[in-house]
Design an enzyme around this catalytic site. Structure first.
Site, PDB file in Angstrom:
ATOM      1  N   SER A   1       8.115  10.278  -3.832  1.00 47.19           N
ATOM      2  CA  SER A   1       7.459   9.913  -2.581  1.00 47.19           C
ATOM      3  C   SER A   1       7.635  11.006  -1.530  1.00 47.19           C
ATOM      4  CB  SER A   1       8.028   8.594  -2.049  1.00 47.19           C
ATOM      5  OG  SER A   1       7.730   7.534  -2.916  1.00 47.19           O
TER       6      SER A   1
ATOM      7  N   ASP B   1       1.616   5.375   6.070  1.00 43.65           N
ATOM      8  CA  ASP B   1       2.836   5.778   5.357  1.00 43.65           C
ATOM      9  C   ASP B   1       3.060   7.279   5.435  1.00 43.65           C
ATOM     10  OD1 ASP B   1       5.177   5.233   4.011  1.00 43.65           O
ATOM     11  OD2 ASP B   1       4.281   5.379   2.027  1.00 43.65           O
TER      12      ASP B   1
ATOM     13  N   HIS C   1       8.028   5.466   4.495  1.00 44.27           N
ATOM     14  CA  HIS C   1       9.040   4.624   3.856  1.00 44.27           C
ATOM     15  C   HIS C   1      10.242   5.427   3.372  1.00 44.27           C
ATOM     16  CE1 HIS C   1       6.899   5.700   0.029  1.00 44.27           C
ATOM     17  NE2 HIS C   1       8.126   5.668  -0.458  1.00 44.27           N
TER      18      HIS C   1
END
Length: 485
Positions: free
Chosen positions: A238, A164, A134
């Site tokens: 992230s 992911d 993402h």
């Protein structure tokens, strides 16, 4: 004369007794020498013990610190900046009146958006960097800022929306990579450190412990086998590193949980992708250009206490009941039968049908998986070799009334949004599916009143062709039933 209150009398007595006792007692004995092994000579004079401050800070004992470990870790964690160009169509731009009198351009307009995240260098020679899907999804440009201040443009290698995980490459020299730990050896309570770029502030270090391992069941996060930690993970973290106290990579930070949204801050519920899983995804991306997922070729439902009683099992048993086994599928070759209850796969406990589906999606294809199975009073151990499950199928292979349609799994972004079903990828002109009203972009999520989550579920629902075939379909914002003849 008023009598003293009782409390005052007691205090006065205690203080006076203390003074008398102090006057009669010998000099205090230092604790360092007051031991039965070395009795104090009665005639010896005892020097008083006083506290002393060190002459310099250097005289202090070494303090525990993560700094020496982090000196080797932080150069391997990078900041990632992405740029996306998206087309935006104003609904007013289609009206000639607004275009003429308000100067609105005709057609879609391009807008630029930017995002940020983190990444981890895992191969210094080749410049490979692991991050989250993402973080780089739909990016037209990806820039990587190194710890020493250099900024380089990155090359996109591949990504796996289901887990992911994404892999990019940077053309730079003098890189430092993090060694990968065996994340399966992690235990609850192990100390871990998270390194990333939260809110674009720059490289930041937070610490905590492993709160849980093998965490799943989180809404909208694809295939799940997360490390849960209370080390602060915020937007921008992230793709960053979760390391142990040896400076080894144990996970890729991917998400945090807050009921009020991620912008509300961290509340000690962070999640990371295990290093073993991230490494397997990286391997498949380099070999195949994609991740191949396996399937047992079985249909499942949750084992409820009611079903457990009917199957003669203890109501405390948890697992997934096999309701159908496809012909020539890995499940059939392993010896699974309808009514069997799968309680574990490769030693990992199975609490529900979704948990087993999740485990299937994370295991590599063409490798044996150990199944713990309950068949009535019998406890069995079976071995199954998962095979790759197709991502698309011709509709005619499922039912002749779907002839001419190509059906596929939903994109992961839709599943992350809580949607389930099968996507209509294409419909050939003049085909039976087209004549029945099926259109590309439709989402099939039910068959004859039965919920359909994916391609295997659709195949299972139509294993015995029904006399009437009624699909529950979503088309744009509309939902309804479509009967195929």
């Amino acid at each position: 004369m008023r009598p003293l209150p009782l409390l005052a009398c007691l205090l006065a007595t205690a203080i006076g007794g203390g003074l008398i006792a102090r006057g009669l007692a010998p000099a205090p004995v230092p604790a360092a020498i007051a031991s039965p092994a070395s009795p104090l000579p009665t005639s010896a004079a005892v020097a008083p013990v006083t506290a002393q401050t060190p002459r310099s800070v250097a005289a202090l004992p070494a303090l525990p610190s993560l700094a020496p470990m982090l000196e080797g870790v932080t150069p391997a964690v990078v900041n990632i900046y992405t740029r996306q160009v998206v087309e935006v169509q104003s609904p007013l731009a289609a009206d000639p009146f607004f275009r003429r009198f308000f100067g609105m351009p005709e057609g879609p307009q391009q807008r630029e958006s930017q995002s940020l995240g983190s990444g981890v260098i895992v191969d210094a020679q080749r410049g490979y960097v692991l991050t989250n899907h993402h973080v780089v999804d739909n990016a037209t440009e990806v820039s990587v800022q190194l710890h020493d201040g250099r900024t380089v443009e990155a090359e996109f290698i591949g990504s796996d929306p289901g887990t992911d995980v994404a892999l990019i490459r940077i053309p730079a020299e003098n890189l430092r990579a993090l060694p990968l730990a065996n994340s399966q050896s992690l235990r609850v309570g192990d100390f871990v450190v998270a390194v990333g770029n939260p809110f674009g502030l720059g490289q930041t270090v937070t610490s905590g412990i492993v709160s849980a391992v093998g965490r799943s069941g989180l809404t909208g996060l694809g295939f799940q086998d997360f490390i849960q930690t209370d080390a602060s993970i915020n937007p921008g973290n992230s793709g960053g590193a979760l390391v142990n106290l040896r400076g080894e990579l144990v996970g890729i930070n991917t998400a945090s949980f807050n009921p009020r949204g991620s912008a509300a801050g961290n509340i000690g519920l962070g999640f990371a992708i295990p290093a073993n899983l991230a490494h397997e995804v990286m391997r498949q991306l380099l070999v195949y250009g994609e991740v191949k997922r396996g399937s047992l070729g079985i249909e499942l439902v949750d084992l409820t206490p009611r079903f457990a009683q009917e199957l003669g099992l203890d109501t405390a048993v948890r697992g997934a009941i096999v309701t159908r086994v496809y012909r020539n599928a890995p499940g059939e070759a392993a010896g699974l039968r309808p009514g069997d209850v799968v309680t574990a796969i490769n030693g990992q406990r199975v609490d529900s049908a979704q948990a087993l589906r999740n485990a299937e999606g994370l295991l590599p294809v063409n490798e044996a998986a150990a199944l713990d199975v309950r068949r009535g009073a019998q406890a069995l151990k079976l071995s199954a070799t998962l095979r790759e499950q197709p991502k698309q199928l011709p509709g005619a292979d499922i039912d002749v009334r779907l002839g001419g349609a190509t059906l596929g799994e939903l994109a992961e972004k839709f599943r992350r949004g809580g949607l389930a079903g099968v996507a209509v990828v294409n419909v050939a002109a003049g085909s039976r599916a087209g004549q029945n009203g099926l259109m590309p972009g439709d989402r099939i999520y039910g068959v004859n009143g039965r919920r359909v989550d994916d391609l295997p579920a659709l195949r299972s629902a139509l294993a015995q062709p029904p006399a009437r075939l009624i699909l529950r379909v979503q088309r744009g914002a509309q939902q309804g039933d479509l009967e195929l003849r």
